[in-house]
Design a protein around this motif. Structure first.
Motif, PDB file in Angstrom:
ATOM      1  N   GLU A   1       9.345  15.041   8.474  1.00 53.07           N
ATOM      2  CA  GLU A   1       8.229  15.801   9.048  1.00 53.07           C
ATOM      3  C   GLU A   1       6.953  15.597   8.222  1.00 53.07           C
ATOM      4  OE1 GLU A   1       9.330  19.859   9.386  1.00 53.07           O
ATOM      5  OE2 GLU A   1      10.915  19.499  10.880  1.00 53.07           O
ATOM      6  N   ARG A   2       7.108  15.620   6.896  1.00 59.49           N
ATOM      7  CA  ARG A   2       5.955  15.417   6.020  1.00 59.49           C
ATOM      8  C   ARG A   2       5.393  14.015   6.186  1.00 59.49           C
ATOM      9  NH1 ARG A   2       7.079  15.032   0.383  1.00 59.49           N
ATOM     10  NH2 ARG A   2       8.947  16.212   0.964  1.00 59.49           N
ATOM     11  N   LEU A   3       6.281  13.034   6.323  1.00 56.08           N
ATOM     12  CA  LEU A   3       5.850  11.655   6.523  1.00 56.08           C
ATOM     13  C   LEU A   3       5.003  11.520   7.779  1.00 56.08           C
ATOM     14  CD1 LEU A   3       7.694   8.369   6.083  1.00 56.08           C
ATOM     15  CD2 LEU A   3       7.202   9.029   8.439  1.00 56.08           C
ATOM     16  N   VAL A   4       5.438  12.132   8.874  1.00 54.99           N
ATOM     17  CA  VAL A   4       4.673  12.066  10.130  1.00 54.99           C
ATOM     18  C   VAL A   4       3.306  12.722   9.957  1.00 54.99           C
ATOM     19  CG1 VAL A   4       4.595  12.866  12.518  1.00 54.99           C
ATOM     20  CG2 VAL A   4       6.719  11.919  11.584  1.00 54.99           C
ATOM     21  N   ALA A   5       3.258  13.854   9.262  1.00 55.02           N
ATOM     22  CA  ALA A   5       1.992  14.541   9.031  1.00 55.02           C
ATOM     23  C   ALA A   5       1.041  13.693   8.201  1.00 55.02           C
ATOM     24  CB  ALA A   5       2.248  15.874   8.335  1.00 55.02           C
ATOM     25  N   LEU A   6       1.591  12.797   7.378  1.00 52.53           N
ATOM     26  CA  LEU A   6       0.780  11.928   6.535  1.00 52.53           C
ATOM     27  C   LEU A   6       0.377  10.632   7.231  1.00 52.53           C
ATOM     28  CD1 LEU A   6       2.789  12.359   3.202  1.00 52.53           C
ATOM     29  CD2 LEU A   6       0.478  13.221   3.666  1.00 52.53           C
ATOM     30  N   GLY A   7       0.823  10.450   8.481  1.00 49.23           N
ATOM     31  CA  GLY A   7       0.448   9.261   9.237  1.00 49.23           C
ATOM     32  C   GLY A   7       1.545   8.238   9.397  1.00 49.23           C
ATOM     33  N   GLY A   8       2.750   8.537   8.905  1.00 50.78           N
ATOM     34  CA  GLY A   8       3.875   7.640   9.081  1.00 50.78           C
ATOM     35  C   GLY A   8       4.539   7.840  10.432  1.00 50.78           C
ATOM     36  N   ARG A   9       5.630   7.108  10.661  1.00 47.62           N
ATOM     37  CA  ARG A   9       6.317   7.187  11.946  1.00 47.62           C
ATOM     38  C   ARG A   9       7.823   7.173  11.727  1.00 47.62           C
ATOM     39  NH1 ARG A   9       7.266   3.142  16.308  1.00 47.62           N
ATOM     40  NH2 ARG A   9       6.538   1.537  14.856  1.00 47.62           N
ATOM     41  N   VAL A  10       8.537   7.946  12.522  1.00 48.09           N
ATOM     42  CA  VAL A  10       9.990   7.978  12.464  1.00 48.09           C
ATOM     43  C   VAL A  10      10.540   7.004  13.500  1.00 48.09           C
ATOM     44  CG1 VAL A  10      12.067   9.377  12.803  1.00 48.09           C
ATOM     45  CG2 VAL A  10      10.084  10.342  11.620  1.00 48.09           C
ATOM     46  N   LEU A  11      11.329   6.022  13.050  1.00 48.67           N
ATOM     47  CA  LEU A  11      11.940   5.057  13.949  1.00 48.67           C
ATOM     48  C   LEU A  11      13.311   5.528  14.426  1.00 48.67           C
ATOM     49  CD1 LEU A  11      11.120   1.730  12.065  1.00 48.67           C
ATOM     50  CD2 LEU A  11       9.848   2.791  13.949  1.00 48.67           C
ATOM     51  N   THR A  12      14.085   6.075  13.514  1.00 46.43           N
ATOM     52  CA  THR A  12      15.399   6.626  13.833  1.00 46.43           C
ATOM     53  C   THR A  12      15.471   8.023  13.240  1.00 46.43           C
ATOM     54  OG1 THR A  12      16.394   4.412  13.708  1.00 46.43           O
ATOM     55  CG2 THR A  12      17.890   6.300  13.675  1.00 46.43           C
ATOM     56  N   PRO A  13      15.581   9.061  14.070  1.00 45.22           N
ATOM     57  CA  PRO A  13      15.598  10.431  13.550  1.00 45.22           C
ATOM     58  C   PRO A  13      16.736  10.661  12.561  1.00 45.22           C
ATOM     59  CG  PRO A  13      15.288  10.412  15.929  1.00 45.22           C
ATOM     60  CD  PRO A  13      15.642   9.016  15.538  1.00 45.22           C
ATOM     61  N   ALA A  14      16.578  11.674  11.744  1.00 44.99           N
ATOM     62  CA  ALA A  14      17.583  12.006  10.737  1.00 44.99           C
ATOM     63  C   ALA A  14      18.944  12.202  11.389  1.00 44.99           C
ATOM     64  CB  ALA A  14      17.168  13.267   9.985  1.00 44.99           C
ATOM     65  N   ARG A  15      19.969  11.619  10.762  1.00 43.98           N
ATOM     66  CA  ARG A  15      21.323  11.702  11.291  1.00 43.98           C
ATOM     67  C   ARG A  15      22.298  11.768  10.121  1.00 43.98           C
ATOM     68  NH1 ARG A  15      19.224   7.010  10.627  1.00 43.98           N
ATOM     69  NH2 ARG A  15      20.423   5.114  10.152  1.00 43.98           N
ATOM     70  N   ASP A  16      23.419  12.400  10.345  1.00 40.49           N
ATOM     71  CA  ASP A  16      24.441  12.498   9.316  1.00 40.49           C
ATOM     72  C   ASP A  16      25.316  11.250   9.337  1.00 40.49           C
ATOM     73  OD1 ASP A  16      23.760  15.076   8.311  1.00 40.49           O
ATOM     74  OD2 ASP A  16      24.691  15.986  10.071  1.00 40.49           O
ATOM     75  N   THR A  17      25.569  10.694   8.162  1.00 40.84           N
ATOM     76  CA  THR A  17      26.459   9.552   8.016  1.00 40.84           C
ATOM     77  C   THR A  17      27.474   9.876   6.929  1.00 40.84           C
ATOM     78  OG1 THR A  17      25.271   8.387   6.242  1.00 40.84           O
ATOM     79  CG2 THR A  17      24.450   8.091   8.505  1.00 40.84           C
ATOM     80  N   ALA A  18      28.418   8.969   6.741  1.00 39.83           N
ATOM     81  CA  ALA A  18      29.410   9.180   5.691  1.00 39.83           C
ATOM     82  C   ALA A  18      28.775   9.172   4.310  1.00 39.83           C
ATOM     83  CB  ALA A  18      30.486   8.090   5.774  1.00 39.83           C
ATOM     84  N   HIS A  19      27.564   8.612   4.214  1.00 37.48           N
ATOM     85  CA  HIS A  19      26.907   8.466   2.920  1.00 37.48           C
ATOM     86  C   HIS A  19      25.821   9.505   2.677  1.00 37.48           C
ATOM     87  CE1 HIS A  19      29.145   4.820   2.901  1.00 37.48           C
ATOM     88  NE2 HIS A  19      28.418   4.249   3.841  1.00 37.48           N
ATOM     89  N   GLY A  20      25.459  10.257   3.703  1.00 39.11           N
ATOM     90  CA  GLY A  20      24.397  11.241   3.560  1.00 39.11           C
ATOM     91  C   GLY A  20      23.587  11.333   4.844  1.00 39.11           C
ATOM     92  N   ARG A  21      22.523  12.109   4.802  1.00 40.38           N
ATOM     93  CA  ARG A  21      21.659  12.278   5.970  1.00 40.38           C
ATOM     94  C   ARG A  21      20.488  11.309   5.848  1.00 40.38           C
ATOM     95  NH1 ARG A  21      21.426  15.352  10.274  1.00 40.38           N
ATOM     96  NH2 ARG A  21      19.462  16.112  11.149  1.00 40.38           N
ATOM     97  N   VAL A  22      20.330  10.433   6.860  1.00 45.24           N
ATOM     98  CA  VAL A  22      19.423   9.294   6.773  1.00 45.24           C
ATOM     99  C   VAL A  22      18.453   9.282   7.947  1.00 45.24           C
ATOM    100  CG1 VAL A  22      19.272   6.776   6.613  1.00 45.24           C
ATOM    101  CG2 VAL A  22      21.266   7.958   5.678  1.00 45.24           C
TER     102      VAL A  22
END
Length: 268
Positions: free
Chosen positions: A229-250
């Motif tokens: 969310e902070r990244l988007v507010a700073l002008g970035g873009r989300v390509l793949t929304p946050a998701r849970d994986t076996a290694h963590g939330r990415v």
């Protein structure tokens, strides 16, 4: 050319002296240096110091006094891709660069000295994925107790297929290759001394044509959703929304200039 963890075993826990083949640093070449510094300072809390002048305008990114990356200025009028580049540790960059060529890769920059701090080269594997080689002159920073938010913790190569790509890198550094274990996923983990250090993921035709094979740097964050969310507010873009994986939330994201990377809250 320019310059997910087995989270829980991030690169930040590597031995103080990097074993050849260990991802050891990252760099980013941008068009707007000031804007890039402001973006990453707000996103990760980085501070900056001038870098080696021989490499052109560049800065060292610091977190709690520890170097976590570098940002350099692309030459005016050069329309090169803006991308994070991982560097793999080498005891002899010149020899490793020659091995890259012999194994079908290319070297586009160097080998060259960087103002007394080390020696580097930047090249690409046979599929075109860009990576760097780094031979440090000084002893690396001591290992941290765990993944620190704002630091690169994992590198994953996205490519067409794993067999050829993993074989190329194994010839350079003697990696042990361990399959993901899933019959329907083409993914292997590269190990050194029994420790996972990087991943290779074959996507076949699903690999974006506008990007081609590339390495993705994963940066640790305290909260993946909040960081996105902070990244988007700073002008970035989300390509793949946050998701849970076996290694963590990415989450896979880009900065305002389009450089791709991942945010991860490593599994504890």
């Amino acid at each position: 050319m320019t310059e997910a963890p087995e989270p829980g075993v991030p690169n930040g826990r590597a031995p103080a002296r990097h074993r050849p083949g260990t991802p050891c640093r990252v760099s980013l070449m941008v068009h707007g240096m000031a804007a890039a510094q402001a973006f990453y300072a707000e996103l990760f809390g980085w501070e900056f110091q001038p870098g080696p002048s021989r490499l052109g305008p560049c800065v060292r990114a610091l977190l709690n006094g520890r170097e976590v990356g570098g940002i350099g200025q692309l030459p005016p009028g050069r329309h090169l891709p803006v991308a994070w580049t991982p560097y793999l540790a080498s005891d002899d960059v010149d020899l490793t660069a020659e091995t890259v060529r012999l194994c079908g890769g290319t070297i586009g920059v160097g080998p060259l000295e960087t103002g007394g701090t080390g020696r580097l080269a930047i090249g690409s594997d046979p599929s075109g994925a860009v990576f760097g080689l780094w031979q440090a002159r000084a002893r690396p920073d001591a290992a941290t107790a765990g993944p620190l938010p704002g630091t690169p913790v994992w590198q994953e190569l996205l490519t067409y297929e794993t067999t050829g790509a993993a074989t190329f890198y194994a010839r350079l550094f003697g990696y042990e290759r361990k399959p993901d274990g899933s019959a329907d996923v083409d993914r292997v983990t590269l190990h050194l001394d029994g420790r996972p250090v990087a991943g290779v993921h074959g996507l076949g035709r699903a690999l974006p044509r506008d990007r081609g094979p590339h390495w993705t740097t994963h940066f640790e964050v305290a909260d993946t959703d909040e960081a996105a969310e902070r990244l988007v507010a700073l002008g970035g873009r989300v390509l793949t929304p946050a998701r849970d994986t076996a290694h963590g939330r990415v989450a896979t994201v880009t900065d305002p200039e389009g450089a791709r990377f991942a945010l991860i809250r490593s599994a504890r």
